[in-house]
Design an enzyme around this catalytic site. Structure first.
Site, PDB file in Angstrom:
ATOM      1  N   LYS A 116       0.807  -1.216   0.000  1.00  0.00           N
ATOM      2  CA  LYS A 116       0.000   0.000   0.000  1.00  0.00           C
ATOM      3  C   LYS A 116       0.844   1.271   0.000  1.00  0.00           C
ATOM      4  CE  LYS A 116      -4.269  -1.827   2.037  1.00  0.00           C
ATOM      5  NZ  LYS A 116      -3.987  -3.227   1.763  1.00  0.00           N
ATOM      6  N   GLU A 200      -3.726   7.308   7.633  1.00  0.00           N
ATOM      7  CA  GLU A 200      -4.614   8.017   6.721  1.00  0.00           C
ATOM      8  C   GLU A 200      -5.675   8.768   7.499  1.00  0.00           C
ATOM      9  OE1 GLU A 200      -6.464   5.179   4.173  1.00  0.00           O
ATOM     10  OE2 GLU A 200      -4.757   5.013   2.808  1.00  0.00           O
ATOM     11  N   HIS A 235     -16.179  -4.865   6.582  1.00  0.00           N
ATOM     12  CA  HIS A 235     -15.235  -4.596   5.493  1.00  0.00           C
ATOM     13  C   HIS A 235     -15.405  -5.538   4.302  1.00  0.00           C
ATOM     14  CE1 HIS A 235     -13.142  -1.775   8.084  1.00  0.00           C
ATOM     15  NE2 HIS A 235     -12.991  -2.717   9.000  1.00  0.00           N
ATOM     16  N   GLU A 275      -9.629   1.192  -6.567  1.00  0.00           N
ATOM     17  CA  GLU A 275     -10.588   1.465  -5.506  1.00  0.00           C
ATOM     18  C   GLU A 275     -10.321   2.838  -4.901  1.00  0.00           C
ATOM     19  OE1 GLU A 275     -10.605  -1.738  -2.684  1.00  0.00           O
ATOM     20  OE2 GLU A 275     -11.632  -3.087  -4.077  1.00  0.00           O
ATOM     21  N   GLU A 293      -6.624   1.641  -3.162  1.00  0.00           N
ATOM     22  CA  GLU A 293      -5.752   0.544  -3.563  1.00  0.00           C
ATOM     23  C   GLU A 293      -6.189   0.040  -4.933  1.00  0.00           C
ATOM     24  OE1 GLU A 293      -6.199  -2.328  -0.477  1.00  0.00           O
ATOM     25  OE2 GLU A 293      -8.061  -3.146  -1.271  1.00  0.00           O
ATOM     26  N   ASN A 295      -6.836  -3.615  -7.162  1.00  0.00           N
ATOM     27  CA  ASN A 295      -6.961  -5.070  -7.218  1.00  0.00           C
ATOM     28  C   ASN A 295      -6.561  -5.502  -8.618  1.00  0.00           C
ATOM     29  OD1 ASN A 295      -7.989  -5.777  -4.565  1.00  0.00           O
ATOM     30  ND2 ASN A 295      -9.817  -4.655  -5.157  1.00  0.00           N
ATOM     31  N   ARG A 297      -6.789  -7.991 -10.614  1.00  0.00           N
ATOM     32  CA  ARG A 297      -7.504  -9.199 -11.044  1.00  0.00           C
ATOM     33  C   ARG A 297      -8.928  -8.818 -11.411  1.00  0.00           C
ATOM     34  NH1 ARG A 297     -10.834  -9.612  -6.714  1.00  0.00           N
ATOM     35  NH2 ARG A 297     -10.002  -9.119  -4.653  1.00  0.00           N
TER      36      ARG A 297
END
Length: 616
Positions: A116, A200, A235, A275, A293, A295, A297
């Protein structure tokens, strides 16, 4: 175009990939563990290879076995699906080194977005807005505390190598920072072997916005618009939709443009998702939406994007992996209507959403041709849900001209879902779709936590459904027996999943053979309903005086009449079943209040034959 494809996955996503491959004329190879030998994806593929024992770490996560399966089966390419090894750069490199085609992101891109802190640094360099925070090399507690103080509380401490909601702590004030930091580091070290963190700004009214991107080997990158995945529980995404409610054209252009820049920054190829987190306290504004972030895939929720664009993203993956350019340019893509997806899990909301495992004796989510709702699943009636893998059993996707049309279609389909005896979250999904905040589009990631009890489905069917069940079960059987010189009974005593429920159901139907049990499906939930029988003896007697047939059979003798007085242990009816006679006796002294037995009659298990009213 690829001619043969091994799918390094299982369940719903494996079946989804097989469907597109079959349409394109591509031969498919499934892999399976011991537990999945009879799974739907194994039977739908052209070939299948066993790769090991049931635990995923000994089968679906063993790269060498999967690559060997591809070689042995003559597969030309490997598609990882999502989860398992789909974002494992080492696996991607091993596939390529074996001379196979990798249907996924380049290993370098996977690595670039895997951590990250490094990913955020790349995004800043690419001009992609990131959440205000700190991701520096100085990991001393003093420096982290000072940065949090400067950012302003609340803040979020996140593990650099984190994911799945692990290694995250919200801190609301300076006093709580040190303890939260220590706890987060311990969890990060335990889960990921890396205790580094970043800080953050915590967004108080967050929405989860993500953008589908696609790149090809010619250097082109496009976006296929955004999705809103804000409805989450712990989440984990529950309901996803596209496009995002309240997203205007200018904000969409800014966010989707940022997503394309993010993909270009890592030379991205294939399907990926950028995202973002949005502060929706003042609506969706471009200056309040930040990168979170990537992903690298295909996402679980990709069908909503397919629905609003009319594209098959798995086909795009296969074409790009074959070296072809993207099928469409950015100008060719447009949003068509609205789509909403719900994830159907075998879990019990009444028990804290614990997984529900076992055999699916009944599994009917409706005919898509009739409901208008797409069903992506990897199971069918008769399948066994095990505790070894993710309990998602289906995705249900509705598409309409408007958001409200899609919402109603999906809610109606979930309302009629029939799954038994396993429990599912369908009732919870119906309640969520009907919640006023979801209906209005005012959803943020905290909705489920705030409204938890309000989203719980009712514990019993509605009175209307129970009345229908009573009438259906009754006939001349357990609920509708005859009384001497008295009207037929209008109160039914039902066993609804182990709960006694009394229902007034009006005039009983005409005499006939009663059904011993039935399934009532309403609001996404299914209950088994039977005539109530408390503490029945082997002979069929019960503590409440209801004498039920213990098994299907033929009545060969009735030894009492309605209104007659009986003593405890007196034989009432003789039932012949399995070539044996079974005498049903009175559990206590009393009066024969109801008699529903006639010599020569056939009865089913659970039929009430006699009811005794106990002497006062």
């Amino acid at each position: 175009m690829i001619e043969s494809l091994l799918i390094a996955n299982r369940g719903e996503i494996a079946c989804r990939i097989i469907r597109t491959a079959r349409r394109l004329g591509i031969r498919t190879v499934a892999v399976y563990s011991d537990a999945d030998a009879q799974a739907l994806h194994v039977r739908e593929a052209d070939d299948a290879v066993h790769i090991g024992p049931t635990p995923a770490r000994e089968s679906y996560l063993v790269a060498d076995r999967i690559i060997a399966a591809a070689r042995d089966s003559g597969a030309e390419a490997i598609h990882p699906g999502y989860g398992f090894l789909s974002e494992n750069a080492e696996f991607a490199e091993a596939v390529i080194a074996a001379g196979l085609i990798w249907v996924g992101a380049p290993p370098a891109s996977i690595r670039a977005m895997g951590l990250k802190d490094a990913a955020k640094a790349r995004m800043i360099a690419a001009g992609v807005p990131v959440t205000p925070g700190y991701l520096g090399e100085d990991q001393s507690a003093e420096r982290l505390q000072a940065e949090a103080d400067a950012i302003g509380y609340p803040v979020l401490i996140k593990a650099v190598a984190g994911g799945g909601g692990k290694g995250m702590r919200r801190v609301d004030d300076e006093a709580g920072f040190a303890d939260a930091l220590a706890s987060c580091r311990r969890e990060a070290a335990s889960s990921f072997g890396d205790d580094r963190v970043l800080i953050e700004k915590y967004v108080l009214s967050p929405r989860h916005i993500e953008v589908q991107v696609f790149g090809d080997t010619q250097g082109q990158v496009v976006h296929l618009f955004e999705r809103d995945c804000s409805l989450q529980r712990r989440h984990q995404k529950v309901i996803e939709e596209a496009p995002a409610p309240g997203m205007d054209a200018a904000t969409r252009a800014a966010v989707c443009g940022a997503a394309v820049r993010a993909a270009q920054a890592v030379d991205y190829v294939g399907a990926g998702t950028i995202e973002f987190i949005a502060d929706a306290s003042d609506g969706l504004r471009a200056d309040r939406i930040w990168f979170m972030e990537m992903n690298t895939r295909l996402q679980v929720e990709h069908p909503v994007t397919e629905a609003i664009t009319g594209q098959d993203l798995v086909e795009w993956q296969l074409r790009v992996a074959s070296g072809e350019p993207l099928p469409l340019t950015q100008d060719d893509l447009a949003i068509q209507g609205h789509a909403i997806e719900a994830r159907l899990y075998a879990e019990d909301p009444a028990k804290g959403f614990l997984p529900s495992i076992g055999r699916l004796d009944a599994f009917d989510l409706g005919d898509p041709a009739e409901t208008g709702v797409r069903i992506d699943t990897g199971v069918e009636q008769g399948a066994t849900i095990t505790p070894f893998y993710d309990p998602m059993i289906a995705k249900m996707i509705a598409h309409g001209d408007t958001r409200e049309e899609a919402r109603e279609l999906l809610a109606d389909a979930l309302d009629e879902a029939l799954v038994w005896p396993l429990r599912t979250n369908a009732g919870f999904l119906v309640e969520a779709l009907d919640h006023p905040d979801f209906v209005s589009g005012a959803v943020d990631t905290g909705l489920v936590a705030r409204e938890g009890e309000a989203l719980m489905p009712p514990p019993l069917p509605s009175e209307e459904a129970l009345v229908d069940a009573a009438a259906a079960i009754a006939g001349a059987g357990p609920l509708g027996g005859l009384r001497l010189n008295a009207p037929r009974r209008r109160v039914a005593r039902l066993d609804v999943g182990g709960t006694l429920v009394e229902v007034e159901f009006g005039d009983a139907p005409s005499p006939g053979v009663a059904s011993p049990r039935l399934l009532v499906s309403e609001g996404g939930q299914t209950w088994e309903v039977r005539p109530w029988r408390a503490a029945a003896s082997a002979a069929g007697g019960a503590a409440d005086g209801a004498i039920l047939a213990p098994m299907p059979g033929r009545i060969i003798a009735v030894d009492v009449t309605a209104g007659a007085r009986v003593v405890a242990g007196q034989k009432l009816v003789t039932l012949e079943a399995m070539k044996m006679e079974h005498g049903l006796i009175a559990p206590f002294a009393g009066i024969v209040a109801d008699l529903n037995a006639e010599a020569g009659g056939q009865v089913t298990e659970g039929t009430m034959l006699v009811r005794i009213e106990k002497d006062a």
